[in-house]
Design a protein around this motif. Structure first.
Motif, mmCIF file in Angstrom:
data_model
loop_
_atom_site.group_PDB
_atom_site.id
_atom_site.type_symbol
_atom_site.label_atom_id
_atom_site.label_comp_id
_atom_site.label_asym_id
_atom_site.label_seq_id
_atom_site.Cartn_x
_atom_site.Cartn_y
_atom_site.Cartn_z
ATOM 1 N N PHE A 8 90.454 -14.072 9.390
ATOM 2 C CA PHE A 8 89.102 -14.369 9.876
ATOM 3 C C PHE A 8 88.966 -15.815 10.336
ATOM 4 O O PHE A 8 88.298 -16.101 11.320
ATOM 5 C CB PHE A 8 88.084 -14.080 8.764
ATOM 6 N N TYR A 9 89.610 -16.724 9.630
ATOM 7 C CA TYR A 9 89.408 -18.152 9.886
ATOM 8 C C TYR A 9 90.480 -18.698 10.822
ATOM 9 O O TYR A 9 91.660 -18.397 10.672
ATOM 10 C CB TYR A 9 89.406 -18.922 8.565
ATOM 11 N N SER A 10 90.036 -19.531 11.764
ATOM 12 C CA SER A 10 90.927 -19.934 12.855
ATOM 13 C C SER A 10 91.987 -20.954 12.449
ATOM 14 O O SER A 10 92.955 -21.149 13.171
ATOM 15 C CB SER A 10 90.111 -20.491 14.016
ATOM 16 N N MET A 11 91.831 -21.605 11.307
ATOM 17 C CA MET A 11 92.821 -22.629 10.957
ATOM 18 C C MET A 11 94.113 -22.063 10.363
ATOM 19 O O MET A 11 95.075 -22.801 10.165
ATOM 20 C CB MET A 11 92.219 -23.647 9.975
ATOM 21 N N ALA B 161 87.666 -23.268 6.809
ATOM 22 C CA ALA B 161 88.954 -23.074 7.466
ATOM 23 C C ALA B 161 88.788 -22.690 8.939
ATOM 24 O O ALA B 161 89.632 -22.018 9.515
ATOM 25 C CB ALA B 161 89.773 -22.019 6.731
ATOM 26 N N GLY B 162 87.664 -23.109 9.536
ATOM 27 C CA GLY B 162 87.510 -22.853 10.963
ATOM 28 C C GLY B 162 86.754 -21.583 11.261
ATOM 29 O O GLY B 162 87.360 -20.526 11.479
#
Lengths: 173, 426
Positions: free
Chosen positions: A82-85, B169-170
């Motif tokens: 889900f998270y882009s990092m 986390a983005g």
């Protein structure tokens, strides 16, 4: 859990496991949350696992994180996708994340992007042949009054110009 | 910036203003120490907060004191205070500077909030890309703990407040407060259906108040100098100063903390005016989710919540994106649409599909493939996105779409008809 077959093969080839020091770091995060809320540490835990594995996460590492937090593996996969990092495929030694959102666009991020692509000879979401750089287009990094901006690994570079890009990349080569 | 009183940026001329020592020397932690000594009551602080007319600095502009009054400090069970430092609204970069240069003021503001609402634990959720601000905040927090000001068992006081740094986390959507709470619980950032509101069902299902970084950083000074002093910095119903992040086509882009209600023309002057002596074309006055306003409207407007709402836009997060006459509005809308398409969490159909539709339609106009009825289609898609989803991300694209077409219809029609921009150089 990895996006492509190629990525899956690479993931399988990378046998890295979550180290004891990473587990200790995660345990330090766990002290911040109520005892029964271990899941709260999943975002920091994935950052720790990713940092330890040269910037990307394997299925094995995600499973290790899940097991260490004592939560279902799927709830870790949910977060990592889900998270882009988080990167689920191998990346270069350096991640170059350049913002092209509105404030940066108005300050000619196009020229910065063009120079990055020209110097690195890659497009967005690609890694240089020597494995040194991965180039990413990212959304607003929150430094808009100093646009254009990029995040290189952990450092913001602001008020970018093509010349500055040359200098920054030159120092890494 | 002459005689302007600063709130969040009041320490910016100090050497290493982020240290505990610098903050204390400036009068920091005075209000919190009074609370620890039992010299201030919850009721007093809450009344001061209400009287200060501080309105939420994250985007919605909801009165902070009123928000705090929704939590019953005497209700049993754990309550939480959460700071939203997931700064990501395009154009906005003020919380980053507050965290880097004045982190103790955020800590003190959160502690005071905890005291008022009977919340003994707080979290500051900082976006993951903010490595430097995260580090500064964490060091400041350790300093405050070492000084015996933050913790569950403090000496010589019955007051307790523990605070932790949490990181993201983005994901833009995590700036929405219920998505942020989900994320803090270790889940995907899916906004929650409301009601119940966080005041009743927040973090881990417990009563919770979420405020923006700049809001918390405004709190200590309200108690130090009084609500009257604070409210008088701004105008009625819009108390205090506000940080405006002026970006885009100005000579001196920057974060300017100025009184609410300052005419836009003065703010523009502070930012050095439009670049290269160009003519002002349009401004997005409150972050990318705020409807765009044309130059003639902007030059007559005051920068406060009510004036901008009356003009059909919003003050939002205070991100002022300035565009001069060389700007192609089709290109601007295309970039914004792409952003919302990327960041839609996918939970609600009108948003997941609508942002994609808008993005693809504007993209094809920009690439010379626009169709004659595309503007009607955009209007239709936008209308079907507004008010139909769990959170306002869909509205945050749909409203700008409508405003762009309303303000610059001719430019869009020209692009569709000729396959190129009406604006030279694009």
């Amino acid at each position: 859990m990895v996006a492509t077959r190629e990525g899956q093969q690479m993931a399988n080839a990378n046998k890295a496991r979550l180290s004891d020091s990473a587990k200790a770091e995660i345990d330090a995060w766990l002290t911040k949350y109520p005892q029964e809320q271990r899941r709260s540490a999943v975002i920091p835990a994935l950052h720790i696992a990713q940092d330890e594995n040269k910037g990307w996460l394997t299925t094995q590492l995600m499973d290790d994180v899940a097991d260490h937090l004592q939560i279902p593996r799927v709830s870790v996969y949910e977060v990592s996708t889900f998270y882009s990092m988080y990167d689920l495929e191998k990346v270069g030694t350096h991640k170059v994340c350049v913002c092209t959102n509105l404030s940066c666009m108005l300050s000619d991020s196009d020229a910065v992007v063009a120079r990055l692509k020209e110097k690195l000879k890659i497009d967005f979401n690609e890694t240089t042949a020597d494995g040194k750089f991965t180039l990413r287009e990212v959304e607003c990094l929150g430094a808009c009054v100093n646009a254009p901006v990029m995040l290189l690994d952990r450092t913001y570079h602001e008020k970018l110009t093509p010349e500055k890009v040359d200098k920054i990349l030159g120092e890494l080569e | 910036m002459g005689n302007i009183n600063h709130v969040c940026f009041r320490n910016f001329d100090l050497d290493q203003p982020w240290t505990f020592e610098a903050y204390e020397n400036m009068g920091g932690y005075k209000a919190w120490r009074k609370i620890l000594r039992g010299e201030l009551t919850r009721e007093f602080v809450l009344e001061e907060m209400k009287a200060s007319e501080l309105r939420g600095r994250g985007g919605a502009g909801f009165p902070t004191g009123l928000k705090w009054s929704f939590l019953n400090p005497n209700a049993p069970g754990q309550k939480y205070v959460v700071c939203n430092s997931d700064e990501g609204e395009p154009g906005t970069c003020k919380d980053r500077d507050i965290l880097r240069y004045n982190p103790h003021q955020v800590i003190e503001g959160m502690a005071i909030a905890g005291f008022v609402m009977g919340a003994t634990v707080g979290y500051n959720y900082i976006r993951g890309e903010f490595y430097e601000p995260i580090e500064r905040f964490e060091i400041a927090l350790q300093e405050a703990k070492a000084a015996g000001l933050i913790g569950l068992e403090l000496k010589d006081t019955k007051v307790a407040f523990d605070l932790h740094t949490h990181i993201g986390a983005g994901a833009y959507i995590c700036g929405e407060e219920t998505a942020l709470l989900e994320s803090l619980e270790g889940k995907k950032g899916y906004p929650r259906f409301k009601p119940p509101f966080p005041a009743n069902f927040g973090l881990y299902g417990q009563p919770t108040t979420v405020n923006n970084t700049e809001s918390f950083a405004s709190v200590p000074i309200i108690l130090e100098k009084g609500s009257k002093w604070f409210s008088e910095q701004g105008i009625p119903n819009n108390g205090g100063t506000k940080i405006f992040c002026v970006s885009g086509h100005v000579n001196k882009p920057g974060n300017y903390e100025v009184p609410l209600g300052m005419p836009f023309s003065e703010l523009l002057e502070l930012a050095g005016g439009v670049r290269d002596g160009n003519k002002l074309k349009a401004v997005i006055p409150g972050g990318s989710s705020a409807p765009i306003l044309t130059a003639d409207v902007m030059m007559k407007i005051d920068m406060d919540f009510d004036s901008l709402a009356k003009a059909g836009s919003m003050l939002g997060s205070g991100a002022v994106i300035v565009m001069d006459e060389t700007t192609c509005m089709v290109k601007v809308l295309s970039r914004l649409a792409h952003f919302y398409d990327e960041e839609s969490c996918g939970q609600c159909t009108p948003c997941r599909e609508g942002t994609g539709w808008v993005s693809r339609i504007v993209h094809r106009i920009l690439h010379g493939d626009g169709k004659p009825d595309d503007l009607d289609l955009l209007d239709n898609v936008a209308a079907n996105m507004i008010g139909r989803t769990i959170c306002v991300l869909a509205d945050a694209l749909a409203m700008p779409v409508q405003s762009f077409i309303r303000c610059f219809r001719e430019e869009f029609e020209y692009f569709i008809e000729h396959g190129k921009s009406m604006v030279e150089g694009n």
